[in-house]
Enzyme design. Sequence first.
Site, PDB file in Angstrom:
ATOM      1  N   ASP A  43      -8.129  -9.542  -0.648  1.00  0.00           N
ATOM      2  CA  ASP A  43      -9.009 -10.297  -1.537  1.00  0.00           C
ATOM      3  C   ASP A  43      -9.783  -9.355  -2.437  1.00  0.00           C
ATOM      4  O   ASP A  43      -9.814  -8.156  -2.213  1.00  0.00           O
ATOM      5  CB  ASP A  43      -9.985 -11.148  -0.713  1.00  0.00           C
ATOM      6  N   ASP A  45     -13.281  -7.900  -3.788  1.00  0.00           N
ATOM      7  CA  ASP A  45     -14.554  -7.645  -3.156  1.00  0.00           C
ATOM      8  C   ASP A  45     -15.618  -8.543  -3.794  1.00  0.00           C
ATOM      9  O   ASP A  45     -15.402  -9.165  -4.835  1.00  0.00           O
ATOM     10  CB  ASP A  45     -14.905  -6.166  -3.345  1.00  0.00           C
TER      11      ASP A  45
END
Length: 124
Positions: A43, A45
């Site tokens: 993902d 940050d």
Amino acid sequence: STLAESNLYRSWKADVIGMTNMPEAKLAREAEIRYASVSMVTDYDCWHPDHENVDVQQVIKVLLGNAAKAKNMIKNLIENFENHIDPKDPTNNCLDVAIITAPEKRTKKTIDKLKTVAGRVLNK
């Protein structure tokens, strides 16, 4: 990462953050074990302004996709590993200088425990 950690990494110009594998890599080399670290992004940050915060379901979805990619990579590695072994690679004999315990101080129990990874040198 927290937002503060994320901003610190960004100030260092880091593109990807993750845990280090240095101790494992050093120990693997010492034991003449080939070692590679594979990192797969899950993902963005928390700093990224163009993306919503991720939730667990999103991370799990990406993790499952990464797991499929990792399985394919391992299959490919198993099928092709021997084609890439260099007989002159110094990793092949790191154990020759890694064990410093005097032979007479090595117990049979310890030798038996380590024979899988160090038998070539312990049995000299």
